[in-house]
Scaffold this motif. Structure first.
Motif, PDB file in Angstrom:
ATOM      1  N   HIS A   1       0.870  -1.169   0.000  1.00 30.22           N
ATOM      2  CA  HIS A   1       0.000   0.000   0.000  1.00 30.22           C
ATOM      3  C   HIS A   1       0.905   1.216   0.000  1.00 30.22           C
ATOM      4  O   HIS A   1       1.827   1.304   0.818  1.00 30.22           O
ATOM      5  CB  HIS A   1      -0.910   0.022   1.218  1.00 30.22           C
TER       6      HIS A   1
ATOM      7  N   ASN B   1      -3.497  -8.809  -3.297  1.00 29.44           N
ATOM      8  CA  ASN B   1      -4.173  -7.630  -2.755  1.00 29.44           C
ATOM      9  C   ASN B   1      -4.256  -7.720  -1.235  1.00 29.44           C
ATOM     10  O   ASN B   1      -4.121  -8.811  -0.674  1.00 29.44           O
ATOM     11  CB  ASN B   1      -5.595  -7.525  -3.330  1.00 29.44           C
ATOM     12  N   ILE B   2      -4.490  -6.589  -0.620  1.00 31.73           N
ATOM     13  CA  ILE B   2      -4.486  -6.518   0.841  1.00 31.73           C
ATOM     14  C   ILE B   2      -5.562  -7.428   1.441  1.00 31.73           C
ATOM     15  O   ILE B   2      -5.387  -7.996   2.512  1.00 31.73           O
ATOM     16  CB  ILE B   2      -4.656  -5.060   1.319  1.00 31.73           C
ATOM     17  N   ASP B   3      -6.677  -7.617   0.727  1.00 36.73           N
ATOM     18  CA  ASP B   3      -7.744  -8.444   1.327  1.00 36.73           C
ATOM     19  C   ASP B   3      -7.635  -9.919   0.915  1.00 36.73           C
ATOM     20  O   ASP B   3      -8.564 -10.691   1.043  1.00 36.73           O
ATOM     21  CB  ASP B   3      -9.120  -7.869   0.965  1.00 36.73           C
ATOM     22  N   GLU B   4      -6.480 -10.295   0.403  1.00 39.64           N
ATOM     23  CA  GLU B   4      -6.264 -11.716   0.069  1.00 39.64           C
ATOM     24  C   GLU B   4      -5.332 -12.361   1.097  1.00 39.64           C
ATOM     25  O   GLU B   4      -4.496 -13.211   0.765  1.00 39.64           O
ATOM     26  CB  GLU B   4      -5.685 -11.829  -1.354  1.00 39.64           C
ATOM     27  N   SER B   5      -5.475 -11.913   2.349  1.00 38.77           N
ATOM     28  CA  SER B   5      -4.701 -12.480   3.470  1.00 38.77           C
ATOM     29  C   SER B   5      -3.225 -12.669   3.172  1.00 38.77           C
ATOM     30  O   SER B   5      -2.694 -13.792   3.240  1.00 38.77           O
ATOM     31  CB  SER B   5      -5.307 -13.826   3.887  1.00 38.77           C
TER      32      SER B   5
ATOM     33  N   VAL C   1       2.741  -7.510   4.645  1.00 38.07           N
ATOM     34  CA  VAL C   1       2.155  -6.264   4.138  1.00 38.07           C
ATOM     35  C   VAL C   1       3.228  -5.189   4.236  1.00 38.07           C
ATOM     36  O   VAL C   1       3.841  -5.025   5.292  1.00 38.07           O
ATOM     37  CB  VAL C   1       0.921  -5.831   4.948  1.00 38.07           C
TER      38      VAL C   1
ATOM     39  N   ARG D   1      -6.195  -1.496   9.261  1.00 39.56           N
ATOM     40  CA  ARG D   1      -7.004  -2.167   8.233  1.00 39.56           C
ATOM     41  C   ARG D   1      -6.326  -3.452   7.784  1.00 39.56           C
ATOM     42  O   ARG D   1      -6.959  -4.488   7.633  1.00 39.56           O
ATOM     43  CB  ARG D   1      -7.180  -1.217   7.036  1.00 39.56           C
ATOM     44  N   SER D   2      -4.997  -3.393   7.643  1.00 41.10           N
ATOM     45  CA  SER D   2      -4.258  -4.596   7.204  1.00 41.10           C
ATOM     46  C   SER D   2      -4.455  -5.717   8.206  1.00 41.10           C
ATOM     47  O   SER D   2      -4.714  -6.860   7.844  1.00 41.10           O
ATOM     48  CB  SER D   2      -2.771  -4.281   7.093  1.00 41.10           C
TER      49      SER D   2
ATOM     50  N   LYS E   1      -6.884  -6.152  10.236  1.00 41.33           N
ATOM     51  CA  LYS E   1      -8.262  -6.670  10.188  1.00 41.33           C
ATOM     52  C   LYS E   1      -8.314  -7.755   9.119  1.00 41.33           C
ATOM     53  O   LYS E   1      -8.842  -8.836   9.326  1.00 41.33           O
ATOM     54  CB  LYS E   1      -9.215  -5.518   9.797  1.00 41.33           C
ATOM     55  N   SER E   2      -7.672  -7.526   7.980  1.00 41.10           N
ATOM     56  CA  SER E   2      -7.753  -8.503   6.880  1.00 41.10           C
ATOM     57  C   SER E   2      -6.925  -9.736   7.204  1.00 41.10           C
ATOM     58  O   SER E   2      -7.282 -10.837   6.845  1.00 41.10           O
ATOM     59  CB  SER E   2      -7.264  -7.852   5.586  1.00 41.10           C
ATOM     60  N   ASN E   3      -5.799  -9.555   7.920  1.00 36.71           N
ATOM     61  CA  ASN E   3      -5.005 -10.739   8.259  1.00 36.71           C
ATOM     62  C   ASN E   3      -4.245 -10.501   9.553  1.00 36.71           C
ATOM     63  O   ASN E   3      -3.134  -9.967   9.537  1.00 36.71           O
ATOM     64  CB  ASN E   3      -4.017 -11.063   7.134  1.00 36.71           C
TER      65      ASN E   3
END
Ligand code: SF4
Length: 435
Positions: A10, A37-41, A45, A66-67, A69-71
């Motif tokens: 990011h 992508n960030i929401d693909e665990s 990051v 936010r990161s 939260k996703s993983n």
């Protein structure tokens, strides 16, 4: 080094940050990391930060959260200007595992030895003294096939009173013309149609080895392989020579588009800002561009609310800009930054006044942009089709930096198309149709 795994990136801030994120991403992919992508665990990051304003700092903190939260077990690495300036502050953010400085960020692949998250407490900090930073690491952005940000210079020796960039990126440095041409060839091989020369103070290119920006652009102009356009991203007025303007006016590849920081139209404020020119030099540059390229795009950076900017010096700025034949403004509200000399100036401008002045200049910018766009209505312009932001329309820019929208089904992405420019849309672009 751990080989393999997934990584998400990011990027906050400037074109230079995007070129450096891509450089680090290429290093990691050579090490076997797959970009997700960030929401693909992702396993890792990497957040590339900016620190030009307070707001930039909080954006970084929000993205860390936010990161996670996703993983929740993602290994979080923070790089960039905020990391160099305030490593402890970032390392204290819950969930951050590693903070890397201006020099260390390019060694990331070798630092990813153990991806287990820190149990608690501070993340690991690897941030060297900015004074020690001497290396120039070339790079370019990729992933956006049409337009590539080519890093040609880094750091700055100017130390303007409001600016922390020299403290975050170190002294001015650049590669050689040969090295820069190699990076450009690499970007062109990957499909770039437009290259934007990017840096902190690019007019300083080659200062350390007796080369110059003018020589560089002359060599870039000769490159083939499918490159169609170059843009000079932003250049200090005192470093924008008439020779550079003359060369751009003659070139078919360098676009008639300049972005020149002004910051203030008051000579007293320019002096307090420690800028290296006064308003008369700035005007002479704009006038010379207009003489050589009557319809060139000219963008202007301006800061409102700098300490000591009384009503009359702001009026000077407003009237000065209003009297210039320029195309658009980027308006910034002065924001106190640690360790800058502007903090020593007593006369602080209330935040509300700063915001009012910002609003006034944004309205002036819309007026200037409209006048610029009107020069092209009813005419045919070559537009490099880039990206779509709405289901029917796809956007691109003319050489003079007019933003044009055209029906998505009538053109192809990443191609230069002749369009009839018809009407101005209130959202700051022109409707075009295939001619
Ligand atoms: S020229 Fe001034 S404003 Fe620009 S990066 Fe250098 S110190 Fe900052």
């Amino acid at each position: 080094m751990i080989s393999g795994g997934t990584v998400a990136f990011h990027t906050l801030g400037c074109k230079l940050n995007f070129s450096e994120t891509s450089t680090v991403a290429r290093q990691l992919s050579e090490g076997g990391f797959a970009r997700v992508n960030i929401d693909e665990s992702p396993d890792v990051v990497v957040i590339n930060t900016c620190s030009v304003t307070d707001n930039a700092d909080s954006k970084c903190r929000n993205f860390v959260r936010r990161s996670l939260k996703s993983n929740p077990i993602a290994y979080i690495v923070v790089i960039g200007c905020y990391a160099q300036l305030k490593p402890e502050e970032i390392a204290a953010i819950d969930g951050v595992d590693l903070v890397l400085g201006a020099n260390e960020k390019f060694n990331l692949p070798y630092m990813l030895v153990d991806l287990s998250k820190k149990a608690s407490g501070l993340g690991e900090i690897r941030v060297g003294e900015i004074k020690e930073v001497r290396d120039f690491i070339p790079g370019f952005s990729s992933g956006d096939r049409t337009r590539t940000f080519l890093k040609v210079q880094d750091g700055c020796d100017y130390f303007c009173a409001f600016c922390t960039i020299p403290l975050a990126r170190g002294r001015s440095r650049s590669g050689t013309i040969a090295q820069t041409l190699d990076s450009a060839r690499d970007a062109i091989k990957r499909g770039a149609k437009e290259i934007v020369l990017t840096g902190v103070n690019i007019g300083d290119f080659g200062k350390a080895n007796g080369e110059s920006l003018l020589e560089l652009i002359k060599e870039l102009d000769k490159l083939g392989g499918g490159i169609e356009r170059y843009r000079i991203s932003s250049i200090e007025p005192n470093l924008l020579s008439e020779d550079i303007i003359d060369f751009v006016a003659k070139s078919t590849k360098f676009m008639p588009h300049f972005h020149i920081p002004l910051q203030s139209g008051s000579d007293d404020i320019l002096s307090a800002m420690r800028r290296r020119y006064r308003s008369d030099l700035y005007r002479s540059r704009v006038d010379y561009i207009r003489k050589k390229m009557p319809h060139a795009g000219i963008g202007v950076d301006v800061i409102v609310g700098f300490p000591g900017e009384c009503d009359s010096s702001f009026k000077q700025t407003y009237d000065f800009i209003n009297s210039l034949n320029i195309s658009y403004l980027h308006v910034f509200t002065y924001s106190e930054r640690p360790n800058t000399t502007a903090l020593r100036i007593d006369d602080v401008i209330p935040v509300q006044t700063r915001q009012n002045r910002n609003k006034m200049l944004r309205i002036l910018s819309l007026k200037k942009q409209r006048e610029h766009y009107e020069n092209f209505l009813g005419g045919i312009s070559k537009v490099l089709i880039e990206s779509s932001e709405d289901e029917d329309l796809i956007f691109g820019y003319t050489p003079e930096y007019v933003r044009v929208a055209v029906n998505m089904n009538t053109v192809s992405r990443n191609t230069t198309t002749s369009l009839l420019l018809k009407t101005i849309n209130p959202n700051g672009f022109v409707h075009g149709s295939v001619n």
